[in-house]
Design a protein around this motif. Structure first.
Motif, PDB file in Angstrom:
ATOM      1  N   LEU A   1      -2.542   1.841 -12.381  1.00 44.33           N
ATOM      2  CA  LEU A   1      -1.554   2.682 -11.713  1.00 44.33           C
ATOM      3  C   LEU A   1      -2.107   3.208 -10.397  1.00 44.33           C
ATOM      4  O   LEU A   1      -1.476   3.084  -9.334  1.00 44.33           O
ATOM      5  CB  LEU A   1      -1.154   3.842 -12.631  1.00 44.33           C
ATOM      6  N   LEU A   2      -3.297   3.787 -10.452  1.00 39.36           N
ATOM      7  CA  LEU A   2      -3.887   4.358  -9.252  1.00 39.36           C
ATOM      8  C   LEU A   2      -4.354   3.287  -8.271  1.00 39.36           C
ATOM      9  O   LEU A   2      -4.322   3.495  -7.057  1.00 39.36           O
ATOM     10  CB  LEU A   2      -5.050   5.291  -9.617  1.00 39.36           C
ATOM     11  N   GLN A   3      -4.783   2.144  -8.800  1.00 40.20           N
ATOM     12  CA  GLN A   3      -5.207   1.050  -7.921  1.00 40.20           C
ATOM     13  C   GLN A   3      -4.036   0.463  -7.143  1.00 40.20           C
ATOM     14  O   GLN A   3      -4.210  -0.048  -6.035  1.00 40.20           O
ATOM     15  CB  GLN A   3      -5.887  -0.048  -8.738  1.00 40.20           C
TER      16      GLN A   3
ATOM     17  N   LEU B   1      14.002  -1.358  -6.730  1.00 39.60           N
ATOM     18  CA  LEU B   1      14.583  -0.348  -5.846  1.00 39.60           C
ATOM     19  C   LEU B   1      14.449  -0.701  -4.369  1.00 39.60           C
ATOM     20  O   LEU B   1      14.945   0.050  -3.515  1.00 39.60           O
ATOM     21  CB  LEU B   1      13.907   1.007  -6.103  1.00 39.60           C
ATOM     22  N   ASP B   2      13.771  -1.810  -4.085  1.00 39.18           N
ATOM     23  CA  ASP B   2      13.498  -2.217  -2.702  1.00 39.18           C
ATOM     24  C   ASP B   2      12.746  -1.122  -1.949  1.00 39.18           C
ATOM     25  O   ASP B   2      13.093  -0.740  -0.830  1.00 39.18           O
ATOM     26  CB  ASP B   2      14.809  -2.560  -1.974  1.00 39.18           C
ATOM     27  N   VAL B   3      11.702  -0.613  -2.604  1.00 42.96           N
ATOM     28  CA  VAL B   3      10.827   0.403  -2.018  1.00 42.96           C
ATOM     29  C   VAL B   3       9.453  -0.220  -1.786  1.00 42.96           C
ATOM     30  O   VAL B   3       8.888  -0.821  -2.703  1.00 42.96           O
ATOM     31  CB  VAL B   3      10.696   1.623  -2.951  1.00 42.96           C
ATOM     32  N   PRO B   4       8.874  -0.119  -0.591  1.00 43.21           N
ATOM     33  CA  PRO B   4       7.531  -0.650  -0.356  1.00 43.21           C
ATOM     34  C   PRO B   4       6.500   0.037  -1.251  1.00 43.21           C
ATOM     35  O   PRO B   4       6.564   1.261  -1.444  1.00 43.21           O
ATOM     36  CB  PRO B   4       7.273  -0.340   1.122  1.00 43.21           C
ATOM     37  N   VAL B   5       5.567  -0.722  -1.800  1.00 44.37           N
ATOM     38  CA  VAL B   5       4.538  -0.150  -2.668  1.00 44.37           C
ATOM     39  C   VAL B   5       3.735   0.913  -1.933  1.00 44.37           C
ATOM     40  O   VAL B   5       3.276   1.895  -2.539  1.00 44.37           O
ATOM     41  CB  VAL B   5       3.622  -1.258  -3.226  1.00 44.37           C
ATOM     42  N   GLU B   6       3.574   0.751  -0.635  1.00 46.50           N
ATOM     43  CA  GLU B   6       2.802   1.745   0.123  1.00 46.50           C
ATOM     44  C   GLU B   6       3.491   3.097   0.182  1.00 46.50           C
ATOM     45  O   GLU B   6       2.865   4.112   0.536  1.00 46.50           O
ATOM     46  CB  GLU B   6       2.506   1.243   1.542  1.00 46.50           C
ATOM     47  N   ASP B   7       4.767   3.146  -0.204  1.00 50.34           N
ATOM     48  CA  ASP B   7       5.489   4.420  -0.238  1.00 50.34           C
ATOM     49  C   ASP B   7       5.512   5.027  -1.640  1.00 50.34           C
ATOM     50  O   ASP B   7       6.449   5.730  -2.020  1.00 50.34           O
ATOM     51  CB  ASP B   7       6.925   4.233   0.264  1.00 50.34           C
ATOM     52  N   THR B   8       4.468   4.760  -2.412  1.00 50.44           N
ATOM     53  CA  THR B   8       4.359   5.315  -3.756  1.00 50.44           C
ATOM     54  C   THR B   8       3.154   6.244  -3.849  1.00 50.44           C
ATOM     55  O   THR B   8       2.158   6.074  -3.144  1.00 50.44           O
ATOM     56  CB  THR B   8       4.220   4.210  -4.821  1.00 50.44           C
ATOM     57  N   VAL B   9       3.276   7.232  -4.741  1.00 54.44           N
ATOM     58  CA  VAL B   9       2.193   8.175  -5.017  1.00 54.44           C
ATOM     59  C   VAL B   9       2.021   8.224  -6.532  1.00 54.44           C
ATOM     60  O   VAL B   9       3.007   8.369  -7.259  1.00 54.44           O
ATOM     61  CB  VAL B   9       2.515   9.589  -4.490  1.00 54.44           C
ATOM     62  N   ALA B  10       0.797   8.083  -7.019  1.00 53.24           N
ATOM     63  CA  ALA B  10       0.551   8.048  -8.464  1.00 53.24           C
ATOM     64  C   ALA B  10      -0.453   9.110  -8.881  1.00 53.24           C
ATOM     65  O   ALA B  10      -1.457   9.341  -8.200  1.00 53.24           O
ATOM     66  CB  ALA B  10       0.046   6.678  -8.886  1.00 53.24           C
ATOM     67  N   PHE B  11      -0.161   9.739 -10.029  1.00 51.07           N
ATOM     68  CA  PHE B  11      -1.028  10.769 -10.596  1.00 51.07           C
ATOM     69  C   PHE B  11      -1.453  10.345 -11.999  1.00 51.07           C
ATOM     70  O   PHE B  11      -0.610   9.963 -12.814  1.00 51.07           O
ATOM     71  CB  PHE B  11      -0.279  12.100 -10.693  1.00 51.07           C
ATOM     72  N   GLY B  12      -2.750  10.439 -12.310  1.00 47.96           N
ATOM     73  CA  GLY B  12      -3.235  10.091 -13.643  1.00 47.96           C
ATOM     74  C   GLY B  12      -4.520  10.801 -13.972  1.00 47.96           C
ATOM     75  O   GLY B  12      -5.098  11.519 -13.128  1.00 47.96           O
ATOM     76  N   ASP B  13      -4.998  10.600 -15.212  1.00 47.31           N
ATOM     77  CA  ASP B  13      -6.227  11.287 -15.627  1.00 47.31           C
ATOM     78  C   ASP B  13      -7.165  10.437 -16.474  1.00 47.31           C
ATOM     79  O   ASP B  13      -8.334  10.781 -16.626  1.00 47.31           O
ATOM     80  CB  ASP B  13      -5.880  12.559 -16.421  1.00 47.31           C
TER      81      ASP B  13
END
Length: 276
Positions: A233-235, A214-226
């Motif tokens: 994913l969170l790392q 998608l040509d999206v910088p990784v720093e512009d991602t938000v991840a939710f997990g448990d």
């Protein structure tokens, strides 16, 4: 706020463990975030058929089998099932070691005969959330079939449950070159459960693959997990959030810990992060 790519685990994060209907507050958070231009992607260890009940809620993309299959906007981005040789090795060594297996192809899931009875016998084991999760799923509408019906179709991964770590030693020795063993917390009765994942992918790699697509910088991602299968994913994500009901180990590396999903945790986190 700049557009974000939001990755959501399902069991224990978007929904209560084993359920297929997110609470209204979680769906409202996702819809409001999408209305502001953010994109929401399911990111689950479930195979595609097991997460299909959630597709009705309008997510922008789907990562299934812990990164083994990535779809976005109706297009296949990445697809990596086991090779026939890998499948043969994996299935045989776990069976010979007396470990319960649940495998997932794209369209079906299969579990060993006797697994459901094993879960019922160990229902008193409350320390292990995965045990409860699989018991609920086996008795729900997810239609996990008996292993006897498996006809060799390509599989992406395996969830396993073992009576102690000793039984896992041989599979780990035989498969560690190509597979990663994600072990969840051992419960009070010595039951060990986890997931076998191809080293060619994980949820963190899936984030990077989709971002590149998608040509999206990784720093512009938000991840939710448990759980610990959300570790990579969170790392990897720019912002990481662990649910309040999550693993202690995951909470240690998360940038934010929010209330459990049944306590409107997702809505709380989306609001706190400025996504809505």
């Amino acid at each position: 706020m700049k557009q974000k790519l939001i990755f959501l685990d399902i069991d224990g994060t978007l929904t209560e463990p084993g359920k297929n209907v997110p609470p209204p507050s979680a769906l409202e958070a996702v819809r409001r975030a999408q209305a502001k231009g953010h994109k929401a992607v399911l990111c689950s260890g479930r195979n595609h058929v097991m997460l299909s009940p959630l597709l009705q809620y309008g997510f922008d993309g789907v990562i299934s089998s812990a990164g083994g299959c990535i779809e976005y906007g109706g297009q296949m981005v990445y697809d990596c099932p086991m090779t026939p040789e890998q499948q043969k090795r994996v299935l045989s060594v776990f069976e010979e070691s007396g470990i319960y297996r649940t495998i997932g192809s794209r369209h079906h899931s299969y579990t060993d005969e006797g697994f459901k009875e094993f879960l019922a016998e160990n229902a008193q084991s409350q320390a292990n959330s995965e045990l409860l999760r699989w018991r609920i799923q086996l008795e729900s509408e997810l239609n996990i079939r008996p292993m006897a019906e498996y006809d060799g179709e390509p599989i992406y991964g395996m969830a396993f449950m073992s009576c102690g770590m000793d039984r896992l030693r041989r599979p780990m020795e035989a498969l560690q070159d190509e597979f990663h063993f994600c072990i969840q917390d051992t419960d009070a009765c010595g039951i060990v459960n986890g997931e076998l994942m191809n080293r060619a992918f994980n949820k963190g790699m899936a984030v990077r693959r989709l971002c590149q697509y998608l040509d999206v910088p990784v720093e512009d991602t938000v991840a939710f997990g448990d759980s610990m299968n959300d570790l990579e994913l969170l790392q990897t994500a720019g912002v990481s959030v662990c649910m309040g009901n999550g693993s202690a180990g995951l909470k240690e590396i998360a940038g934010l810990v929010c209330p459990p999903v049944e306590e409107d945790g997702l809505y709380w986190a989306f609001e706190k992060l400025g996504l809505i």
